[in-house]
Every structure is written in structure tokens, then in C-alpha cells.
Design an enzyme around this catalytic site. Structure first.
Site, PDB file in Angstrom:
ATOM      1  N   GLU A  59     -17.172  -0.170 -19.296  1.00 19.03           N
ATOM      2  CA  GLU A  59     -17.796  -1.425 -19.737  1.00 19.03           C
ATOM      3  C   GLU A  59     -16.961  -1.916 -20.911  1.00 19.03           C
ATOM      4  O   GLU A  59     -17.066  -1.388 -22.018  1.00 19.03           O
ATOM      5  CB  GLU A  59     -19.257  -1.178 -20.162  1.00 19.03           C
ATOM      6  CG  GLU A  59     -20.175  -0.742 -19.030  1.00 19.03           C
ATOM      7  CD  GLU A  59     -20.568  -1.892 -18.101  1.00 19.03           C
ATOM      8  OE1 GLU A  59     -20.438  -3.057 -18.498  1.00 19.03           O
ATOM      9  OE2 GLU A  59     -21.007  -1.599 -16.973  1.00 19.03           O
ATOM     10  N   CYS A 107     -20.504  -8.228 -26.903  1.00 22.87           N
ATOM     11  CA  CYS A 107     -19.444  -8.287 -25.882  1.00 22.87           C
ATOM     12  C   CYS A 107     -19.619  -9.476 -24.950  1.00 22.87           C
ATOM     13  O   CYS A 107     -18.645  -9.943 -24.364  1.00 22.87           O
ATOM     14  CB  CYS A 107     -19.417  -6.990 -25.087  1.00 22.87           C
ATOM     15  SG  CYS A 107     -21.009  -6.598 -24.378  1.00 22.87           S
TER      16      CYS A 107
HETATM   17  P1  NAD Z   1     -13.882   1.356 -29.260  1.00 24.32           P
HETATM   18  O1  NAD Z   1     -13.227   1.308 -27.946  1.00 24.32           O
HETATM   19  O2  NAD Z   1     -13.036   1.364 -30.481  1.00 24.32           O
HETATM   20  O3  NAD Z   1     -14.815   2.677 -29.374  1.00 24.32           O
HETATM   21  C1  NAD Z   1     -15.760   3.007 -28.382  1.00 24.32           C
HETATM   22  C2  NAD Z   1     -15.975   4.525 -28.386  1.00 24.32           C
HETATM   23  O4  NAD Z   1     -14.751   5.172 -28.090  1.00 24.32           O
HETATM   24  C3  NAD Z   1     -16.471   5.086 -29.705  1.00 24.32           C
HETATM   25  O5  NAD Z   1     -17.496   6.020 -29.440  1.00 24.32           O
HETATM   26  C4  NAD Z   1     -15.255   5.765 -30.289  1.00 24.32           C
HETATM   27  O6  NAD Z   1     -15.574   6.910 -31.050  1.00 24.32           O
HETATM   28  C5  NAD Z   1     -14.447   6.152 -29.075  1.00 24.32           C
HETATM   29  N1  NAD Z   1     -13.006   6.104 -29.304  1.00 24.32           N
HETATM   30  C6  NAD Z   1     -12.332   5.265 -30.124  1.00 24.32           C
HETATM   31  N2  NAD Z   1     -11.015   5.510 -30.067  1.00 24.32           N
HETATM   32  C7  NAD Z   1     -10.837   6.529 -29.197  1.00 24.32           C
HETATM   33  C8  NAD Z   1      -9.703   7.245 -28.717  1.00 24.32           C
HETATM   34  N3  NAD Z   1      -8.466   6.966 -29.143  1.00 24.32           N
HETATM   35  N4  NAD Z   1      -9.906   8.231 -27.825  1.00 24.32           N
HETATM   36  C9  NAD Z   1     -11.129   8.536 -27.395  1.00 24.32           C
HETATM   37  N5  NAD Z   1     -12.250   7.895 -27.830  1.00 24.32           N
HETATM   38  C10 NAD Z   1     -12.108   6.910 -28.716  1.00 24.32           C
HETATM   39  O7  NAD Z   1     -14.916   0.140 -29.273  1.00 24.32           O
HETATM   40  P2  NAD Z   1     -15.800  -0.419 -30.483  1.00 24.32           P
HETATM   41  O8  NAD Z   1     -14.886  -0.980 -31.516  1.00 24.32           O
HETATM   42  O9  NAD Z   1     -16.833   0.575 -30.881  1.00 24.32           O
HETATM   43  O10 NAD Z   1     -16.580  -1.615 -29.743  1.00 24.32           O
HETATM   44  C11 NAD Z   1     -16.049  -2.894 -29.601  1.00 24.32           C
HETATM   45  C12 NAD Z   1     -15.430  -3.106 -28.234  1.00 24.32           C
HETATM   46  O11 NAD Z   1     -16.330  -2.722 -27.212  1.00 24.32           O
HETATM   47  C13 NAD Z   1     -15.147  -4.577 -27.955  1.00 24.32           C
HETATM   48  O12 NAD Z   1     -13.925  -4.681 -27.254  1.00 24.32           O
HETATM   49  C14 NAD Z   1     -16.300  -5.013 -27.077  1.00 24.32           C
HETATM   50  O13 NAD Z   1     -16.039  -6.118 -26.253  1.00 24.32           O
HETATM   51  C15 NAD Z   1     -16.530  -3.782 -26.281  1.00 24.32           C
HETATM   52  N6  NAD Z   1     -17.904  -3.730 -25.815  1.00 24.32           N
HETATM   53  C16 NAD Z   1     -18.140  -3.867 -24.477  1.00 24.32           C
HETATM   54  C17 NAD Z   1     -19.444  -3.860 -24.023  1.00 24.32           C
HETATM   55  C18 NAD Z   1     -19.780  -3.986 -22.569  1.00 24.32           C
HETATM   56  O14 NAD Z   1     -20.924  -3.736 -22.225  1.00 24.32           O
HETATM   57  N7  NAD Z   1     -18.862  -4.361 -21.701  1.00 24.32           N
HETATM   58  C19 NAD Z   1     -20.501  -3.705 -24.924  1.00 24.32           C
HETATM   59  C20 NAD Z   1     -20.201  -3.575 -26.265  1.00 24.32           C
HETATM   60  C21 NAD Z   1     -18.902  -3.580 -26.707  1.00 24.32           C
END
Ligand code: NAD
Length: 500
Positions: free
Chosen positions: A241, A275
Site C-alpha cells: 500500500e 496518502c
Molecule cells: P516509510 O516507507 O518511510 O515507512 C513505513 C514503514 O517501513 C515503517 O514502519 C518503517 O519503520 C519501515 N521502514 C522504513 N525504512 C525502511 C527500510 N529501509 N527497510 C525496512 N523497513 C523500513 O513510510 P512513512 O514515511 O512512514 O509513510 C509515508 C508514506 O507512506 C507516504 O509515501 C504515503 O503515501 C505512504 N502511505 C500509503 C498509504 C496507503 O494506504 N497506500 C497509507 C499511508 C501512507
């Protein structure tokens, strides 16, 4: 539910009734992996069959519902501390949203779990053919920071309903909600079947070295790629997602004030960290001139002349997000808002005009309270512009002419679509939620969550007798038998005359 924090994770390898796997599938590193014991222990629970019964699933879902009811005020506090989230928004988009999913699953689980009988061909007419709804096994759910409760627990509802064991990894960035989930959830859910793991990149990287039976990730496309690469090492199926730039087309035939109210609400909800928020408005210059005063009016009406004082306007989650969004203020020209306060991680509800396609605000996902307005010559150019870019999670179109709304729906592609409103499509539990292309793979919410976490097992039960009928398929092969066999398995085209 058990919880493993960064500090505890180093001892979790001893929490391992089944011992370390004899042949780790992903290199010898697993022998040193702090989460292997936890995953093995959850797998042992899953293999015991305990999580499969409908009674067990309902018990756990009821417990999750109690967690939401009993910890509501703690959740509101945590969400406020993390994101300055107003209680109104926390109730609407986090707690009640999740409770609806719990209730919906409880109301429908008997039906969802039933074997689904399918049509049969002549060769299997006397047999029983159905789809068995099997759990995957041990699943990993990774959540982002922006709706730290909803985006962790709504997938969890689906995973429990489908009979899986779960490792839940909330976002470390929304640290107050993360702590509350890690501390309180284990008091409600079966600790031998459900675990919360806290931590950031280091911990998630280690977790992902383990073999899961399904991974459900919500977050950025960049990290989505990392998760998909890790899943590929074990051929683990997954849902992604992700995010993107959601276009919002505004047509010249519009009730401009109503459109502005809805756009402002959807954009500045959770300080733009949604998002499915409209990333940018796309319209003609003539439409922009009519829309601007209405946007100004809506912002003033919703948040007062100083939105910083408004209890109804959130904050950027941390310094890094603040810096990212603040840098986008350099693009185009600030027409409304633009004020910032780094110490408070505050960025005013802002509208940018005269933005160029090449500027960062039109290249990156904004994910903050900045609404760029991009002007085009007409609807055709708007559609071309949208279609030249990665497919977004949501697309929006405002027009009093339903033909225009339908044209945007028909001529573009996105995860979801809403005509004449923003975000409201996500309130329907009967609609799938998910992206397409770079905005994601898979879907969930309601029954779609249950299906996502369920293996649809093709099942055919035959009798031991009637061997004379079966013998037509055995060697030595004969043309006559082939004709007979083909006629018992044939799928005929409907409505085609075969007499000629
Ligand atoms: P992110 O991708 O930075 O982090 C998401 C999760 O991944 C966190 O739990 C984090 O600890 C983990 N993570 C981060 N870096 C990692 C790595 N290198 N390796 C493994 N795990 C890692 O996202 P965010 O900043 O928390 O959220 C914002 C993003 O999420 C935006 O792009 C937004 O559009 C998207 N988002 C999508 C939805 C959806 O339903 N499609 C909903 C909310 C947010």
C-alpha cells in the site's frame, strides 16, 4: 499478543519452542537473527491449528474491539502527541474507522469462512468442488507513521479474521502510538499468536530476513521496493500500500465554494499527511481564478485567521518531514498561507500557484499542508498530464456536469476515484482500498482484507468408485476416449450457433 522492543529483540531468539530451523532458507544470517525465535514460536502456534477456529478468531476480534474502547483516551493522547491530531480526526479516521472494520468482520465472518462451492463440468458432476478459505500462516504487517493506529490495526483485523498469526511492526516515527500498541495490545490478544515488534530500519531489515507466509506493507514506494526485494528472497506473497501524487481536476462548471470546502478539508486533514489526499489541483487559469477566493474562504472559515492557534489543525510528524515539506514552499508562488514555525513543526495551510511541472512540488509526493495548483489549457490536457505520470492511489474530479466527472473516471487510471468529494470513497467498507502501478499492489478493507490474508485453496473431493468412467483417460489412449473425455470437460462458448 507479545511485544519485542529494540532492547528485548536481542533475547527473543531464546523464545523458540521449535528451535532454530535446521536449514535457514535465507543464509546463515538467520542463525544470528534476533527475530527468528519469535517467528518460529508464532509458526508453532499456527501449526498447532489454534488460530483456525471461528470461535478463536471471534474472541481475538472482540478483544481488539475492547482494546479500542478501553484505551480510547490513551490513543487520543498518543495521536495528539505524535501528530497534534485533533480528537475529532482521531475518532473519525483512526479509532472508529478501525472499530467499524472489527464489527464488520465479526458480523460477516461466518459467511466469509464458508467453503465456496463452484460450478462443475460433466467429469466431476458427482464430486464436491469448492474453495477452502485457508489462512496463510505467519504474516508480517508493517505500518507507516501518518495514521499509526488505523494503518496498523485494519490489516491486523483482516489477518486475525483469516486465521493467521501476526508480527505487527508499527511506525517508530509515531513513537507514542507505537509504545501504546506495544504495551497495551499484548494485554488483549493471544501472546502466542500475535506479537508487536518495535523499531525502525535496523529492526525491520532484520525482521524481513525471516520467512513469512505473507507480508502486508504500507509506506513509501522507496521502502516498498526494499520490502518486495526481501519478500522475493523467500517467494513470499505481499501487499504493498504505497503513495503517489493524487490529482484533483476542477472543472469550470462547478459550485466553487462547495468544491473548495471539500478540497480544503481533504487536503489539510492530518496536516496533509494522508496518502489519499489531493496532492495537487489541476484546472484552467480561468477556473483557478474562481477557485482561489473560495479556497481562501474555506481555510479562513475552518482554521481561523491564524491556523496555528486552531485546535483542529495538525503538525508535521517530525523534523525530517518538516524540512521536506518546507523546502517545497520555494516552488511557484505562495498565494495563501506559507507561514512556518520549525520549533512547532507547523506549516500553515498553503496554496501555491504558478508551479512548473519540473519543480519538486510537482515531482515528489507533497505529504504535507501544501496544495499546488497546476494550470492547463483544458480537460484533454489535464487528462494527458495525469496519464503521463505514475498511476496515483486516488484521483478526484469536481464538476456539476456528470459527463465531465465520468470522462475523468473513464480516461485515467488510479487506485480509487471520487467524483465531487475527497477521501469519502475510503469510508465505504464495501469498496476495495489499494493502489495500482507505483501506488501499490493488492487491496484491503472489509471482505477484501479477509481475502487478502486468505489462501483460496482449490479443493475437489472425489469418490473411490466409478472407475469405469475414469478409465477413458488412461492409456492406452484411443481417439474415441479423447472425444468422450473432451466432451465432459469442455467449456462451450455461449450464444454461438453450432448447426452450420
Ligand atoms: P516509510 O516507507 O518511510 O515507512 C513505513 C514503514 O517501513 C515503517 O514502519 C518503517 O519503520 C519501515 N521502514 C522504513 N525504512 C525502511 C527500510 N529501509 N527497510 C525496512 N523497513 C523500513 O513510510 P512513512 O514515511 O512512514 O509513510 C509515508 C508514506 O507512506 C507516504 O509515501 C504515503 O503515501 C505512504 N502511505 C500509503 C498509504 C496507503 O494506504 N497506500 C497509507 C499511508 C501512507
Amino acid at each position: 499478543m507479545s511485544s519485542f522492543s529494540r532492547a528485548e529483540s536481542s533475547i527473543s531468539a531464546s523464545f523458540c519452542p521449535g528451535g532454530v530451523p535446521k536449514r535457514p532458507p535465507f543464509g546463515a544470517g538467520l542463525l544470528m537473527n534476533p527475530f527468528t525465535g519469535l517467528v518460529n514460536s508464532l509458526r508453532a502456534t499456527w501449526q498447532s491449528g489454534r488460530t483456525r477456529s471461528i470461535e478463536y478468531r471471534k474472541e481475538q476480534l472482540e478483544a481488539l474491539g475492547r482494546f479500542l474502547d478501553e484505551k480510547k483516551s490513551n490513543l487520543f493522547h498518543a495521536l495528539h502527541d505524535d501528530l497534534h491530531k485533533p480528537a475529532f480526526e482521531a475518532e473519525l479516521s483512526e479509532v472508529s474507522f478501525t472499530k467499524n472494520e472489527v464489527n464488520y468482520a465479526l458480523n460477516n465472518l461466518d459467511q466469509w469462512m464458508k467453503d465456496e462451492y463452484v460450478t462443475k463440468n460433466l467429469a466431476t458432476k458427482l464430486d464436491s468442488a469448492f474453495i477452502r478459505k485457508d489462512p496463510f500462516g505467519v504474516v508480517l504487517i508493517i505500518a507507516p507513521f501518518n495514521y499509526p493506529l488505523q494503518l496498523a490495526l485494519v490489516p491486523l483485523v483482516g489477518a486475525i479474521a483469516a486465521g493467521n498469526c501476526v508480527v505487527l511492526k508499527p511506525s517508530e516515527i509515531s513513537s507514542c502510538t507505537e509504545r501504546l500498541l506495544a504495551e497495551a495490545l499484548p494485554c488483549y490478544l493471544d501472546p502466542e499468536a500475535f506479537a508487536v515488534v518495535t523499531g525502525g530500519v535496523k529492526e525491520t531489515t532484520k525482521l524481513l530476513e525471516n520467512k513469512f507466509d505473507y507480508i502486508f506493507f504500507t509506506g513509501s514506494p522507496r521502502v516498498g521496493q526494499i520490502v518486495m526485494t526481501a519478500a522475493a528472497q523467500h517467494l513470499t506473497p505481499l501487499t504493498l500500500e504505497l503513495g503517489g501524487k493524487n490529482p484533483c481536476y476542477v472543472d469550470k462548471s462547478c459550485n466553487f465554494q462547495n468544491a473548495a470546502n471539500r478540497i480544503v478539508w481533504g487536503k489539510f486533514f492530518n496536516a496533509g499527511q494522508t496518502c489519499t489526499a489531493p496532492d495537487y489541483v489541476i484546472c484552467t487559469t480561468e477556473t483557478r481564478e474562481k477557485l482561489m477566493p473560495c479556497l481562501r474562504q474555506a481555510i479562513g472559515h475552518f482554521y481561523g485567521c491564524n491556523p496555528r492557534e486552531s485546535p483542529d489543525f495538525g503538525r508535521l510528524v517530525n523534523e525530517k518531514q518538516f524540512q521536506h515539506v518546507q523546502a517545497l514552499l520555494k516552488c511557484g508562488r505562495v498565494a495563501i498561507g506559507g507561514e512556518t514555525d520549525e520549533g512547532d513543526r507547523y506549516i500553515a495551510p498553503t496554496v501555491l500557484v504558478d508551479v512548473k511541472e519540473s519543480e519538486p512540488v510537482m515531482q515528489e509526493e507533497v505529504f504535507g499542508p501544501i496544495l499546488p495548483i497546476f494550470t492547463v489549457a483544458d480537460l484533454d490536457e489535464a487528462i494527458r498530464f495525469i496519464n503521463c505520470r505514475e498511476r496515483p492511489l486516488a484521483a478526484y474530479a469536481f464538476s456539476s456536469d456528470s459527463k465531465i466527472v465520468n470522462q475523468v473516471l473513464a480516461c485515467t487510471s488510479s487506485g480509487g476515484f471520487c467524483g465531487n468529494d475527497i477521501l469519502m470513497q475510503t469510508t465505504l467498507i464495501s469498496l476495495p482500498f489499494g493502489g495500482i502501478g507505483c501506488s501499490g499492489i493488492g487491496k484491503y478493507h472489509g471482505k477484501f482484507s479477509f481475502d487478502t490474508f486468505t489462501h483460496h485453496r482449490a479443493s475437489l473431493l472425489r469418490s473411490m468408485g466409478l472407475e469405469a468412467i475414469n478409465s477413458v483417460r488412461y492409456p492406452p489412449y484411443a481417439d474415441r476416449s479423447l472425444g468422450l473425455l473432451l466432451s465432459t470437460t469442455e467449456v462451450k462458448r455461449k450464444g454461438i450457433c453450432t448447426l452450420l
